[in-house]
Every structure is written in structure tokens, then in C-alpha cells.
Design an enzyme around this catalytic site. Structure first.
Site, PDB file in Angstrom:
ATOM      1  N   THR A   1      -1.951 -41.896  13.359  1.00  0.00           N
ATOM      2  CA  THR A   1      -2.520 -40.609  12.987  1.00  0.00           C
ATOM      3  C   THR A   1      -3.886 -40.441  13.611  1.00  0.00           C
ATOM      4  O   THR A   1      -4.418 -41.348  14.234  1.00  0.00           O
ATOM      5  CB  THR A   1      -2.618 -40.492  11.457  1.00  0.00           C
TER       6      THR A   1
ATOM      7  N   GLU B   1      12.728 -55.217   8.521  1.00  0.00           N
ATOM      8  CA  GLU B   1      13.786 -54.974   9.510  1.00  0.00           C
ATOM      9  C   GLU B   1      15.167 -54.951   8.868  1.00  0.00           C
ATOM     10  O   GLU B   1      16.157 -55.306   9.506  1.00  0.00           O
ATOM     11  CB  GLU B   1      13.744 -56.007  10.646  1.00  0.00           C
TER      12      GLU B   1
END
Length: 644
Positions: free
Chosen positions: A139, A345
Site C-alpha cells: 500500500t 500456503e
């Protein structure tokens, strides 16, 4: 050198260095690995601080400093091979997570996999040169964006995991990676041809995690077995000297099956690495036929190996007694660093279900096993952090092989259950190959009633027979899971409810499938070994791994009619005999992993075995030992004593 360890090494039946070469893939790879290792460990600027005595903020500061130095050193040493870069990172940070892990391991590959060529020109080179440092939520600080650290975690103290809150933030349309999914200038959203197209990076990471499971478990075994050879306790015979605790059968039963597992996972990790590179080459040539198995197998083996390794590391720690609780043992750090792999994951239960139910190519491929691996998948060269556009094409060939190109994506919408669908195809008479080929024999596999007339003894020395036993177990559990699903389907409102009601059976079936793959790959590796002494010791480890698994899961083998009660009793006895057979080579077997003391970071697992004097020196460095009496005594306890 500790006398016990010297004697253990001198009595080994094989040449340790030759086994190290086997694990590395040859003498030249061992030489190069050690060269990379030396560059990191002997560099004065990269000398390692004892992080256990630092605060969380101090640990993070040290990690960022070392990551910055690491980038410069990789450039200075012109380390270009991706695997060598990963090794250098590991040596610099002594196996701990580091602040740039996500940027290097996931952010860059994701740009390559999901960005358009124009976006790669815009984002990739700056990211390659660390002008952009990426994470899961990148961001800008100029808009009303609230970010912060999430606080202390179970491990990963060197990494700043954070939170992100967006308030009145407009993300430019061109910042969305639009290789597949797109948003047009008029706001129209265009879905990707397949939801699986964005999973390339995750499949790559899951494949690599299998190798990390081997590394973490083998390090824990090295520490626990060396310490067990040094430590003496109690007495086996009245009046006799205290024996090494490694001589106790119970200690061997804790550690030696884990040692065998570590070797099995090493070979499986190498297989997954080679499979990834091979399929990368195949897909670059337009052959997508093996993508379904890679997707399914990487999910299942990620879950299977991390569950086993995480539990095994903790068993190693407990096998070291009270000293295993100390951070100086190195085992707590290995555990808290590795255990998150069971979640990130892909949470492991979900991964096991994905192996049973995953989107894959519809009947457009045959799957190959390790014996058919080609040499095509060699790793291309990279030049780290050199701002050349050719890097993009080089990295694409390394990371982007898992990209399913749009011309094939329309075929990636069916076969929604991998083992489930494979079972159905086999029952209909279609021939399967690769890791699911055992389902071809479902109609012919052994029935329970046929076992009753068998002789009470089984040939447990036969490698092929043991692989066959695991194959039959997997087939039986897959078949049982499918049958359970059909029973539930008749009682439920929809397929989703039936699937959820069969989930436990499906996870067990996926676990058995992965267990079979590990056993099969271990056995396949034995056939490649020409050194007789190494072949013998690894055959012993293979039999221990296989028979210990049968012993621990005897219900499955009995229920499937693969063994009878007498034969299971024989398995239990054979496991105990194999423990004694492994014992003379145990220390040499962990030495072959070739971990330097700086990487193990363990007082208990030191190569020289001089444990207790170094444990004392380590403890003296604690900040609490800087003063003879801590100030808290004078502030709180002494005033209390005067009032009582």
C-alpha cells in the site's frame, strides 16, 4: 572431540562423505554448496548474534540489517542460480525466517505469473532492485491507510507480520495484476478462464516446503542423536558404567524411525524439486498434461510431510530431556520456525482434501513417476538484482512454468476430484499411470478372507513387497472413501453435504496415498545406489521407515487384508531388530546431512560433542546474569521480608 562421538564415527560401516554426495546430488554439488556456505558463514559483516538474548525489536533490527547486507553480498559474489540464492539466504540467517522472504519468494514470482507484460515492465525491475518491497498487502502511506504489527507470534520474531485497514482509498485500476482476470476502463470485470490460473506461486512454494520438511526434521534428528550419544544415564547392569542413552531401546524407538523419515523426505523433496522444473520445461513447450498431478501431489505431500516433521521435531526435543527445553538446544527455534508450515500456503486438512478434490485437466494427460524424470528441467541462470530486462524472461522460465496458458485453460474445468475421479476412471477400465496407477488394480487386490490361509510369516526383507503393501492400503482407503461418499450421497440434500460428511475418510485416503508415494520414491532411490555399504545402510533405513509405518497403522493393513495378526506381530518384532541394526551407524547417518554448527545453532548437537562446558558458557550470557542480584529483589522481596 568427545570420546563417545569419535568412537561412533570410527565404527561406521560406510563412508560418510559419499552419502553426503548422494544427498546433495554429486560431489560437485557438495563442493559448491559448501562454497556458498563458507561465503556466508565466514564473512565478518554477517557474523551471527545470539538472538535468544535480544528483544523482539532488536531481533527484527538485526534481521533487517542482515537482509540488506545479504542483497549486497549476493551481488558482490555474483550468485545467480536461484537455488544457490536460497541457500545463501538460509546460511546468512541461519535457517530463520527473514524480512525479505515474502518479497523474494512470493511477490516477485506473483508479478511474473499474474502481471501483463506492461505491468511487468512497470513493477518487476523496481521490485527486483528493491525499490519496491512487496508483501501480501502492499500500500501507499499517503491515503488514510492504517497499518501496524499484529504483535508477538509463535515464532517468526524476525518477520513483521502486520494488519492493514483501508479507509477511503482508491486503488488505481492499472495496479490490479491483469494477466488473466481483468477490469476494463468502463468497470466491467472479466473473469479468468479458470480460477486455478492464479495458483502458480502457491504450488511452487508447496513443492519447496516438502524439502524444508526434510531439512527441519534432519536438523532435529542430528541434535537429538548426537546428544543421545554423548549423554550417559542410569545403568543397564548393576555396577556397570552408565550407558549412552542412545543404547536404550526406547530412545532408539523415539529417534531412529524419525531418522529414517528424514532420509525419506530428503529423497521426496528432491523428487518434487525435479518434478517442478521438469513440468516447467514441459509447459513452456505447450505440454500441460502433468499439471494435475503436480497440483494434487504438492498439496498432499506439503500436508503429509509438515505434519510428520512438526510432530517429529517435538519428539526429538522431548528425547533430549530437560535440556531440550533450553533455547541453547536449538530445538525450540527449529520447532517454532517450522510448525507454521502446517498452516501457511494452505492449511493441512484443506490440502489433504484438495488432493482428493482438486481441479485438474480433464483426461488430457498421463502422469510420470520419478523413473521417467528427464534432464530438461535444469535451473536457468539468474543474475540477482541486476537491472536487466532479460531477467524477466529468465525468471519466467524458472517460476512461471505453472502458468496455465489461456489456450489450455478451457480444458481445466472438470475432473474435480483427483483421487476420487482417478478411482472412477480406474473402475471404468481406463488405465492410469504415475502416482495413481495403483488404482488400476482395485478389482484384483487382496480380499480379507484370502489372507486367513496364508502362512504366518511374511517376507519383510522384500522392498517390492513392502511397496506393494502400501499401494494396497492406499487403494483400499481410496475405495472406502468413495463408497462412503456414495452412501452419504443417498442420505444428503446435495453433493456438498455428502462430501463434508465423508471428509474424515477422504483425509485418511489422501494421507495413505501420500504415504505410498513416499515409500515408493524411497524404494526407487535404492535402485540408483551403486555403493554397496551405502546401499546396505539405506536399505535398513527404508525397511525401518516402511515397517514402522505398518506397525503404527496396523489397523489399516489388517482391515484391508494385507497382513494377518501373526504377520503384524512379525512386523513389530522386525522393527525392534532394525533399531539395533541402525544403532552402529546412527551418528554417521546424521553427520552425512553435513550441517555445520553455525547452522544447527545447538549446544546439544555440536559436532565435537563438548556439550556441557559450552552450555555453561551460553547460559552465562543471559542478561539476568549481568548482576549477581536482580534489582527486583531489592524493590519487592526485601521490603516484603521486613514486613513479615
Amino acid at each position: 572431540m568427545n570420546a563417545d562421538l569419535r568412537r561412533e564415527r570410527e565404527s561406521a560401516s560406510f563412508h560418510t562423505e559419499r552419502l553426503t554426495h548422494l544427498l546433495d546430488g554429486g560431489p560437485e554439488k557438495t563442493r559448491r554448496r559448501r562454497e556458498i556456505e563458507t561465503l556466508a558463514l565466514n564473512d565478518p559483516e554477517l557474523q551471527h548474534k545470539e538472538v535468544n538474548f535480544l528483544t523482539c525489536s532488536e531481533r527484527y533490527d538485526v534481521a533487517v540489517k542482515k537482509s540488506s547486507l545479504m542483497v549486497r553480498k549476493i551481488q558482490e559474489h555474483a550468485i545467480s542460480n536461484p537455488e544457490e540464492i536460497m541457500s545463501f539466504k538460509r546460511y546468512v540467517h541461519r535457517g530463520r525466517p527473514e524480512p525479505l522472504d515474502l518479497h523474494l519468494g512470493m511477490f516477485l514470482p506473483t508479478i511474473l505469473n499474474q502481471a501483463t507484460p506492461e505491468q511487468q515492465d512497470r513493477f518487476f525491475i523496481p521490485a527486483w532492485n528493491l525499490q519496491i518491497i512487496g508483501t501480501y498487502a502492499q500500500t501507499e502511506m499517503g491515503h488514510g491507510v492504517v497499518v501496524g504489527d499484529i504483535g508477538p507470534k509463535f515464532g517468526f520474531d524476525d518477520v513483521d507480520n502486520g494488519f492493514l485497514k483501508l479507509e477511503n482509498v482508491r486503488v488505481p485500476r492499472e495496479n490490479m495484476l491483469m494477466r488473466y482476470a481483468k477490469v476494463l476502463p468502463d468497470g466491467t470485470y472479466m473473469k479468468p478462464p479458470s480460477d486455478k490460473l492464479t495458483y502458480g506461486t502457491m504450488v511452487f512454494i508447496r513443492s519447496m516446503i516438502v524439502g524444508e520438511s526434510a531439512r527441519a526434521l534432519s536438523q532435529a534428528c542430528t541434535i537429538a542423536i548426537r546428544y543421545s550419544a554423548v549423554r550417559h544415564q542410569s545403568e543397564l547392569k548393576p555396577g556397570a558404567p552408565e550407558p549412552q542413552i542412545l543404547d536404550y531401546q526406547t530412545q532408539q524407538y523415539k529417534l531412529f524411525p524419525l531418522l529414517a523419515t528424514a532420509y525419506a523426505f530428503c529423497f521426496v523433496g528432491n523428487f518434487m524439486r525435479d518434478m517442478y522444473h521438469r513440468i516447467t520445461g514441459d509447459m513452456n513447450d505447450g505440454d500441460y498434461s502433468q499439471l494435475p498431478e503436480l497440483h494434487s501431489l504438492s498439496a498432499g505431500l506439503k500436508a503429509f510431510t509438515t505434519w510428520v516433521a512438526s510432530t517429529g521435531i517435538e519428539e526429538c526435543r522431548m528425547a533430549c530431556g530437560g535440556h531440550g527445553y533450553s533455547r541453547c538446544s536449538g530445538l525450540p527455534d527449529i520447532y517454532v520456525t517450522f510448525t507454521p508450515t502446517c498452516t501457511y500456503e494452505g492449511e493441512n486438512t484443506v490440502m489433504m482434501l484438495q488432493t482428493a478434490r482438486s481441479l485438474s485437466l480433464s483426461g488430457c494427460g498421463k502422469w510420470q513417476m520419478a523413473s521417467t524424470l528427464s534432464e530438461r528441467g535444469t535451473t536457468p541462470s539468474l543474475v540477482m538484482w541486476w537491472p536487466r530486462k532479460s531477467i524477466c524472461s529468465q525468471l519466467n522460465s524458472h517460476f512461471a512454468g505453472l502458468i496455465v496458458r489461456p489456450d489450455c485453460a478451457s480444458r481445466a474445468k472438470s475432473q474435480q476430484r483427483y483421487l476420487f475421479k482417478s478411482y472412477t476412471r480406474a473402475k471404468s477400465g481406463q488405465r492410469l499411470s504415475g502416482t495413481v496407477s495403483y488404482l488400476n488394480d482395485l478389482c484384483n487386490h487382496i480380499q480379507p478372507q484370502q489372507v486367513a490361509g496364508r502362512p504366518p510369516l511374511a517376507n519383510l526383507d522384500n522392498v517390492t513387497r513392502l511397496v506393494e503393501a502400501y499401494k494396497l492400503r492406499a487403494a483400499n482407503l481410496v475405495e472406502g472413501a468413495v463408497q462412503s461418499y456414495h452412501v452419504e450421497l443417498g442420505c444428503r440434500i446435495n453433493k456438498e453435504e455428502a462430501w463434508n460428511s465423508t471428509a474424515i475418510d477422504l483425509v485418511r485416503a489422501s494421507g495413505a496415498h501420500c504415504h505410498y508415494v513416499v515409500v515408493k520414491l524411497f524404494a526407487a532411490k535404492l535402485s540408483e545406489i551403486t555403493d554397496g555399504s551405502i546401499h546396505n545402510v539405506l536399505c535398513t533405513l527404508f525397511r525401518l521407515y516402511a515397517l514402522h509405518g505398518i506397525s503404527k497403522n496396523s489397523g489399516d493393513f489388517l482391515h484391508a487384508g494385507i497382513f494377518n495378526d501373526h504377520q503384524i506381530s512379525q512386523v513389530h518384532q522386525c522393527v525392534k531388530e532394525l533399531l539395533a541394526a541402525v544403532r552402529p551407524n546412527a551418528v554417521a547417518l546424521v553427520d552425512a546431512f553435513d550441517y555445520p554448527d553455525a547452522i544447527l545453532s545447538s549446544v546439544l548437537g555440536r559436532y565435537d560433542g563438548n556439550v556441557y562446558e559450552h552450555m555453561f558458557e551460553w547460559a552465562k550470557r543471559s542478561p539476568l546474569n549481568q548482576n549477581e542480584v536482580h534489582e527486583s529483589f531489592h524493590k519487592y522481596l526485601k521490603p516484603l521480608q521486613s514486613k513479615l
